[in-house]
Enzyme design. Structure first.
Site, PDB file in Angstrom:
ATOM      1  N   HIS A 169      53.879-126.246 -26.640  1.00 11.87           N
ATOM      2  CA  HIS A 169      53.267-125.718 -25.415  1.00 11.87           C
ATOM      3  C   HIS A 169      51.799-126.154 -25.351  1.00 11.87           C
ATOM      4  O   HIS A 169      51.022-125.840 -26.258  1.00 11.87           O
ATOM      5  CB  HIS A 169      53.341-124.197 -25.372  1.00 11.87           C
ATOM      6  CG  HIS A 169      54.733-123.668 -25.180  1.00 11.87           C
ATOM      7  ND1 HIS A 169      55.399-122.935 -26.128  1.00 11.87           N
ATOM      8  CD2 HIS A 169      55.579-123.769 -24.123  1.00 11.87           C
ATOM      9  CE1 HIS A 169      56.593-122.597 -25.687  1.00 11.87           C
ATOM     10  NE2 HIS A 169      56.739-123.101 -24.460  1.00 11.87           N
ATOM     11  N   CYS A 175      40.548-123.025 -23.548  1.00 14.67           N
ATOM     12  CA  CYS A 175      41.394-121.827 -23.529  1.00 14.67           C
ATOM     13  C   CYS A 175      41.860-121.456 -24.934  1.00 14.67           C
ATOM     14  O   CYS A 175      41.935-120.277 -25.290  1.00 14.67           O
ATOM     15  CB  CYS A 175      42.597-122.054 -22.605  1.00 14.67           C
ATOM     16  SG  CYS A 175      42.170-122.086 -20.852  1.00 14.67           S
ATOM     17  N   CYS A 244      30.110-103.002 -52.091  1.00 15.71           N
ATOM     18  CA  CYS A 244      30.687-103.744 -53.216  1.00 15.71           C
ATOM     19  C   CYS A 244      31.838-104.618 -52.736  1.00 15.71           C
ATOM     20  O   CYS A 244      32.673-104.186 -51.931  1.00 15.71           O
ATOM     21  CB  CYS A 244      31.185-102.785 -54.298  1.00 15.71           C
ATOM     22  SG  CYS A 244      31.883-103.639 -55.734  1.00 15.71           S
ATOM     23  N   CYS A 268      38.683 -93.509 -59.813  1.00 13.97           N
ATOM     24  CA  CYS A 268      40.087 -93.407 -60.192  1.00 13.97           C
ATOM     25  C   CYS A 268      40.884 -94.428 -59.384  1.00 13.97           C
ATOM     26  O   CYS A 268      40.875 -94.392 -58.157  1.00 13.97           O
ATOM     27  CB  CYS A 268      40.612 -91.993 -59.921  1.00 13.97           C
ATOM     28  SG  CYS A 268      42.406 -91.836 -60.104  1.00 13.97           S
ATOM     29  N   CYS A 311      46.624 -58.123 -58.648  1.00 17.10           N
ATOM     30  CA  CYS A 311      47.806 -57.683 -57.892  1.00 17.10           C
ATOM     31  C   CYS A 311      48.165 -58.605 -56.746  1.00 17.10           C
ATOM     32  O   CYS A 311      49.208 -58.432 -56.111  1.00 17.10           O
ATOM     33  CB  CYS A 311      47.598 -56.263 -57.367  1.00 17.10           C
ATOM     34  SG  CYS A 311      46.349 -56.149 -56.048  1.00 17.10           S
ATOM     35  N   CYS A 321      27.742 -57.333 -52.306  1.00 17.80           N
ATOM     36  CA  CYS A 321      27.494 -58.399 -53.268  1.00 17.80           C
ATOM     37  C   CYS A 321      28.807 -59.015 -53.725  1.00 17.80           C
ATOM     38  O   CYS A 321      29.861 -58.793 -53.138  1.00 17.80           O
ATOM     39  CB  CYS A 321      26.698 -57.861 -54.461  1.00 17.80           C
ATOM     40  SG  CYS A 321      27.634 -56.683 -55.455  1.00 17.80           S
TER      41      CYS A 321
END
Length: 540
Positions: A169, A175, A244, A268, A311, A321
């Site tokens: 094509h 373009c 980095c 990690c 409980c 407090c």
């Protein structure tokens, strides 16, 4: 036949790796392969508490300041990544007898997995060509035309002013340039660039991009291609530190997920949060969510309602407090911030008006940042000065750098032990006692080391010349470094092992207690010793 067998073996290995890196093996990995293997069955029978003697064990490798038995990863610079990428392209190009740009398109489509490319190609080459846009013949042909009409602007151009992909094509250079530039600036989707004709699947290769795109866009395309090589590979990840450009290649089956980049950032590899050994990734996720200022719902729950630690009934705090007392019949008194028993609170935890257990992790984080700054100043300024004053080569001052590296690492570990302690079940009193002992011993050792490395060093920085005391300081600092490392290594191993020593000690003491009871019965005398005492104690 041999090549097919080799290919099968390689595929089997990759399948195992895929399971590991996709997370399918993560639970087993945490519980089996990673953690401390406790071979010490000795128990202190003369003490009511757990056996703490293992804290004094010597370490095997005094130079290992990161608690790693071996380095399980490789830090890759940009040139390393490009070399690996080029090697993979070459391999596919050679085996399949196709051009390098075609091999690049194939690998990009199959997430840079050579085995997947080979499997798909040898299974159905025609289907693969269609799916990735590697057409082996043109869809349209203009053999005799002198001028061709651009499919985008519909202007006529001489044949040499138009360009087409493998489909045929035709589009004008202007373009093409605009189409490629727009797609590249839209993001990494440009790596799957196809012919501008809406119905055509033909791929646009890198040769066309290099021919038609501006220099800035060619550079962007090259960066996208490089990043796709890392981001499509489950064995490699970019270092998350801002700015980095290094990547980490991780080895499956290693002992720890904590890695350290060349930029000095430790994180990690599994969850990409900051390095958090000995705490597992699930605990870190909960801890970060709990402490996140952006999580408004969680903040409201934490600030306004909590279950009673005894409980479990919900309690809303609307005034007063931090000293809470549950309603009858429970009447349990506890600290609102850390949910610990109020009887355990005092000056060490902040007294009656505050609780610094909650803030301790933040303080350790700040202490670590300060230690990093002090380490940098030591390496860039103080070592040279000490070398001049005490007439000692900088290579012989390594013990000071090692001390500060140990301090930085210990501050990191200590911060995450607070998260571990926060999620330690309240009913496991023996484990909590053991944890607090280990944490306290490690923290005390760290403070002694930090005091020596920071305060006692000052007199030698201010000295006018060499002194005998400097040799004594060298011996003291090196010794504290070794002892502190030992404390923290054992703390880390104990936590990763789920504080199993407590359970083993309890079982052993129960057995010893039964033996002591039998001995008492035979001797006929009832004077007993402590739990776990020998038969001699029962017979005296």
């Amino acid at each position: 036949m041999d090549s097919e067998d080799d290919m099968m073996d390689a595929n089997d290995v990759e399948s195992v790796d895929d399971d590991f890196y996709s997370g399918d093996m993560e639970d087993d990995y945490y519980s089996d392969g990673v953690y401390y293997d406790n071979d010490d069955d000795d128990v202190n029978d003369d003490d009511d508490g757990p056996d703490y003697d293992f804290m004094a064990e010597a370490v095997d490798d005094p130079d290992d300041l990161s608690f790693r038995s071996q380095q399980s990863y490789t830090v890759l610079k940009e040139e390393d990544i490009r070399q690996r990428q080029e090697d993979d392209i070459t391999r596919v190009s050679t085996v399949l007898s196709i051009s390098r740009v075609a091999a690049s398109i194939l690998l990009c489509h199959y997430n840079w997995s050579i085995s997947k490319v080979h499997d798909a190609w040898f299974s159905d080459e025609d289907a693969v060509r269609i799916s990735v846009g590697l057409l082996d013949k043109q869809v349209v042909q203009f053999s005799n035309a002198r001028e061709l009409t651009c499919g985008i602007c519909f202007e006529s151009f001489p044949r040499n002013k138009t360009v087409s992909a493998s489909c045929g094509h035709p589009f004008c250079n202007t373009c093409w340039s605009g189409y490629i530039s727009t797609t590249i600036n839209d993001g990494p989707g440009c790596l799957m660039l196809r012919c501008p004709d809406p119905s055509c699947p033909a791929a646009v290769d890198q040769d066309m991009i290099n021919l038609l795109a501006p220099d800035e866009d060619k550079e962007k395309y090259s960066r996208y291609l490089l990043r796709s090589y890392v981001e499509s590979n489950r064995k490699t990840k970019w270092c998350p530190a801002p700015g980095c450009e290094y990547a980490i290649d991780f080895a499956a089956g290693s002992g720890s997920f904590d890695v350290s980049c060349l930029c000095s950032h430790s994180f990690c590899w599994n969850c990409v949060e900051e390095a958090h050994r000995p705490v597992d990734c699930g605990t870190v996720e909960k801890w970060i969510l709990k402490n996140s200022a952006e999580s408004e719902n969680m903040n409201w729950i934490l600030a306004n309602s909590k279950p009673c630690p005894k409980c479990k009934r919900p309690i809303e705090k609307n005034q007063g407090c931090m000293h809470m007392t549950c309603t009858p019949p429970c009447k349990f008194e506890f600290c609102w911030l850390c949910l610990g028993a109020w009887s355990d609170h005092g000056e060490r935890t902040g007294g009656f008006y505050a609780c610094n257990r909650y803030e301790a992790a933040k303080q350790e984080g700040a202490s670590r940042q300060k230690a990093l700054a002090d380490l940098h100043q030591m390496q860039t300024v103080h070592l040279e000065k000490l070398s001049d004053v005490h007439c000692t080569p900088e290579s012989q001052l390594k013990f000071i750098t090692e001390a500060w590296l140990q301090i930085v690492e210990c501050r990191r570990v200590l911060k995450w032990t607070y998260a571990y302690g926060f999620y330690l079940p309240e009913h496991e009193h023996a484990k909590r006692q053991f944890f607090e002992y280990l944490q306290g011993e490690a923290e005390s050792g760290l403070e002694r080391l930090h005091q020596c490395a920071e305060k006692e060093l000052q007199q030698f920085l201010a000295a006018d010349g060499p002194s005998k005391e400097f040799d004594e300081f060298r011996t003291k600092l090196a010794g504290l470094t070794s002892v502190t490392k030992n404390y923290f290594e054992n703390l880390v191993r104990a936590l990763e092992n789920g504080l199993a020593d407590v359970t083993q000690a309890a079982c052993s003491k129960t057995s010893s207690s039964k033996n002591a009871s039998v001995s008492k019965g035979k001797g006929g005398k009832g004077k007993g010793g402590k739990m776990g005492g020998s038969s001699k104690n029962g017979d005296d």
